[in-house]
Scaffold this motif. Structure first.
Motif, PDB file in Angstrom:
ATOM      1  N   GLU A 112       0.811  -1.220   0.000  1.00 31.56           N
ATOM      2  CA  GLU A 112       0.000   0.000   0.000  1.00 31.56           C
ATOM      3  C   GLU A 112       0.844   1.270   0.000  1.00 31.56           C
ATOM      4  N   HIS A 113       2.064   1.203   0.548  1.00 34.40           N
ATOM      5  CA  HIS A 113       2.915   2.389   0.591  1.00 34.40           C
ATOM      6  C   HIS A 113       3.940   2.424  -0.549  1.00 34.40           C
ATOM      7  N   ASP A 114       3.904   1.432  -1.444  1.00 34.17           N
ATOM      8  CA  ASP A 114       4.892   1.402  -2.522  1.00 34.17           C
ATOM      9  C   ASP A 114       4.848   2.635  -3.427  1.00 34.17           C
ATOM     10  N   PRO A 115       3.678   3.242  -3.691  1.00 33.77           N
ATOM     11  CA  PRO A 115       3.691   4.464  -4.508  1.00 33.77           C
ATOM     12  C   PRO A 115       4.406   5.636  -3.844  1.00 33.77           C
ATOM     13  N   GLU A 116       4.666   5.543  -2.535  1.00 35.89           N
ATOM     14  CA  GLU A 116       5.369   6.605  -1.817  1.00 35.89           C
ATOM     15  C   GLU A 116       6.867   6.312  -1.684  1.00 35.89           C
ATOM     16  N   ARG A 117       7.293   5.134  -2.122  1.00 39.89           N
ATOM     17  CA  ARG A 117       8.677   4.710  -1.900  1.00 39.89           C
ATOM     18  C   ARG A 117       9.452   4.643  -3.212  1.00 39.89           C
ATOM     19  N   LEU A 118      10.599   5.296  -3.211  1.00 38.57           N
ATOM     20  CA  LEU A 118      11.489   5.284  -4.372  1.00 38.57           C
ATOM     21  C   LEU A 118      12.386   4.054  -4.255  1.00 38.57           C
ATOM     22  N   GLY A 119      12.325   3.161  -5.226  1.00 36.11           N
ATOM     23  CA  GLY A 119      13.127   1.951  -5.098  1.00 36.11           C
ATOM     24  C   GLY A 119      13.009   1.044  -6.298  1.00 36.11           C
ATOM     25  N   PHE A 120      13.148  -0.265  -6.035  1.00 35.92           N
ATOM     26  CA  PHE A 120      13.186  -1.273  -7.097  1.00 35.92           C
ATOM     27  C   PHE A 120      12.329  -2.468  -6.723  1.00 35.92           C
ATOM     28  N   ASP A 121      11.794  -3.145  -7.738  1.00 38.58           N
ATOM     29  CA  ASP A 121      11.350  -4.515  -7.530  1.00 38.58           C
ATOM     30  C   ASP A 121      12.505  -5.418  -7.979  1.00 38.58           C
ATOM     31  N   CYS A 122      12.288  -6.734  -7.965  1.00 37.99           N
ATOM     32  CA  CYS A 122      13.413  -7.647  -8.190  1.00 37.99           C
ATOM     33  C   CYS A 122      14.080  -7.438  -9.546  1.00 37.99           C
ATOM     34  N   SER A 123      13.283  -7.353 -10.603  1.00 38.14           N
ATOM     35  CA  SER A 123      13.867  -7.196 -11.933  1.00 38.14           C
ATOM     36  C   SER A 123      14.354  -5.769 -12.171  1.00 38.14           C
ATOM     37  N   GLY A 124      13.750  -4.803 -11.484  1.00 40.90           N
ATOM     38  CA  GLY A 124      14.236  -3.427 -11.594  1.00 40.90           C
ATOM     39  C   GLY A 124      15.646  -3.288 -11.064  1.00 40.90           C
ATOM     40  N   LEU A 125      15.943  -4.003  -9.976  1.00 37.10           N
ATOM     41  CA  LEU A 125      17.296  -3.963  -9.422  1.00 37.10           C
ATOM     42  C   LEU A 125      18.298  -4.612 -10.371  1.00 37.10           C
ATOM     43  N   VAL A 126      17.927  -5.753 -10.952  1.00 39.12           N
ATOM     44  CA  VAL A 126      18.812  -6.433 -11.907  1.00 39.12           C
ATOM     45  C   VAL A 126      19.063  -5.549 -13.127  1.00 39.12           C
ATOM     46  N   ARG A 127      18.008  -4.931 -13.622  1.00 38.97           N
ATOM     47  CA  ARG A 127      18.156  -4.028 -14.764  1.00 38.97           C
ATOM     48  C   ARG A 127      19.147  -2.918 -14.449  1.00 38.97           C
ATOM     49  N   HIS A 128      18.967  -2.276 -13.297  1.00 37.18           N
ATOM     50  CA  HIS A 128      19.851  -1.179 -12.888  1.00 37.18           C
ATOM     51  C   HIS A 128      21.295  -1.653 -12.757  1.00 37.18           C
ATOM     52  N   ALA A 129      21.494  -2.821 -12.135  1.00 39.28           N
ATOM     53  CA  ALA A 129      22.852  -3.315 -11.875  1.00 39.28           C
ATOM     54  C   ALA A 129      23.617  -3.517 -13.175  1.00 39.28           C
ATOM     55  N   TYR A 130      22.997  -4.155 -14.161  1.00 41.86           N
ATOM     56  CA  TYR A 130      23.715  -4.430 -15.413  1.00 41.86           C
ATOM     57  C   TYR A 130      23.791  -3.209 -16.325  1.00 41.86           C
TER      58      TYR A 130
END
Length: 310
Positions: A112-130
């Motif tokens: 419920e608070h995810d729209p207020e949080r700047l971050g990643f889901d699992c594949s978003g983190l992998v995308r960013h890393a590579y």
């Protein structure tokens, strides 16, 4: 006062006797001495990129064998872990790699608070890393697209366990029809992941139960092979070149694929087209009708599959 002087004198005498006591005779047990302080043993297998040993909860390259690009990907993911970035559903899937505000996952009340949080889901983190590791957005997509990437250098099944893996490999969970989670391997049985709503990015023990599917090693060099794009939505790949064969994976939308070879097999009519050509996709270990591959009915420059290939 006098009594105190006698006590001090007696203690002094005993101290002198102890200091001047002769060494024990040969064969006599030595006088015990306090053991010197010893640093605690390092955690087994936890090797940082510099060769130093990493603590159990340290996000770092924890084993040898990774390419320089894979080590940079681990470093980029670990930078986000160290910064205390939140998991947020849909995070990291903006026009460019990097953290974004998330969305509410209708299946998870904790989001419920995810729209207020700047971050990643699992594949978003992998995308960013590579993307940070290579300077290119080479893994833009959800977990399934990242696992089935046409940039795969090598693939590993769940049955192979962790033994053949090196830091930077991508671990996935789910089934051939639906992969739902992906994480970045650190080595020594550890991984960096964006796990679930309500938590921050973390280092975890690799979970080999609970639907672990396998892993893929990313080739960050030039793309090799015959690369095409599919079209349509919900297009299933098949275990054999037949519409009656077992389903393997459905493309959610247009997808870049690598084609190994093609052959004439069962005739298919769909979406106004009829074709008997099927292409073998090595990254999926599956077939797809050429109807859903952009290009001519028989793909240019792609060789014919061996007659005994099924």
């Amino acid at each position: 006062m006098l009594r105190r002087r006698h006590v001090i004198a007696a203690l002094t005498a005993w101290t002198v006797l102890l200091l001047w006591a002769p060494a024990p005779a040969s064969g006599a047990p030595p006088v015990p001495r306090p053991a010197p302080a010893v640093a605690p043993a390092p955690a087994s297998g936890a090797v940082a990129a510099s060769g130093a040993v990493a603590a159990d909860d340290t996000c770092a390259v924890r084993a040898p064998g990774a390419s320089a690009a894979a080590e940079r990907a681990v470093a980029a993911a670990c930078e986000q872990v160290a910064a205390g970035v939140w998991y947020t559903w849909g995070g990291g899937h903006g026009p460019r790699p990097g953290p974004t505000y998330g969305q509410v996952d209708p299946t998870d009340p904790a989001s419920e608070h995810d729209p207020e949080r700047l971050g990643f889901d699992c594949s978003g983190l992998v995308r960013h890393a590579y993307a940070r590791a290579t300077g290119e957005d080479i893994l833009n997509g959800v977990a399934s697209a990242q696992h089935y990437t046409h940039r795969a250098a090598e693939r590993f099944t769940a049955a192979q366990g962790l033994a053949p893996l090196v830091p930077g490999d991508l671990l996935v969970w789910g089934t051939s029809q639906k992969l739902h989670h992906i994480a970045l391997y650190l080595g020594a049985g550890k991984m960096a992941e964006a796990r679930q709503s309500g938590t921050k990015l973390m280092v975890s023990d690799v979970r080999l139960d609970g639907g672990y599917f396998g892993a893929v090693r990313v080739d960050t060099g030039p793309v090799t092979g015959h690369v095409f794009s599919t079209w349509g939505e919900g297009v299933w790949t098949k275990a054999q070149p037949s519409v009656r064969a077992a389903r393997v994976y459905a493309f959610p939308g247009p997808t870049t694929v690598r084609v190994q070879c093609q052959k004439h097999a069962e005739t298919v009519t769909s979406d106004g087209y009829t074709n008997d050509a099927w292409s073998y996709l090595p990254d999926y270990r599956a077939w797809v009708t050429n109807i859903y591959i952009k290009g001519p009915a028989w793909l240019d420059s792609v060789p014919t599959c061996p007659s005994d290939m099924r």
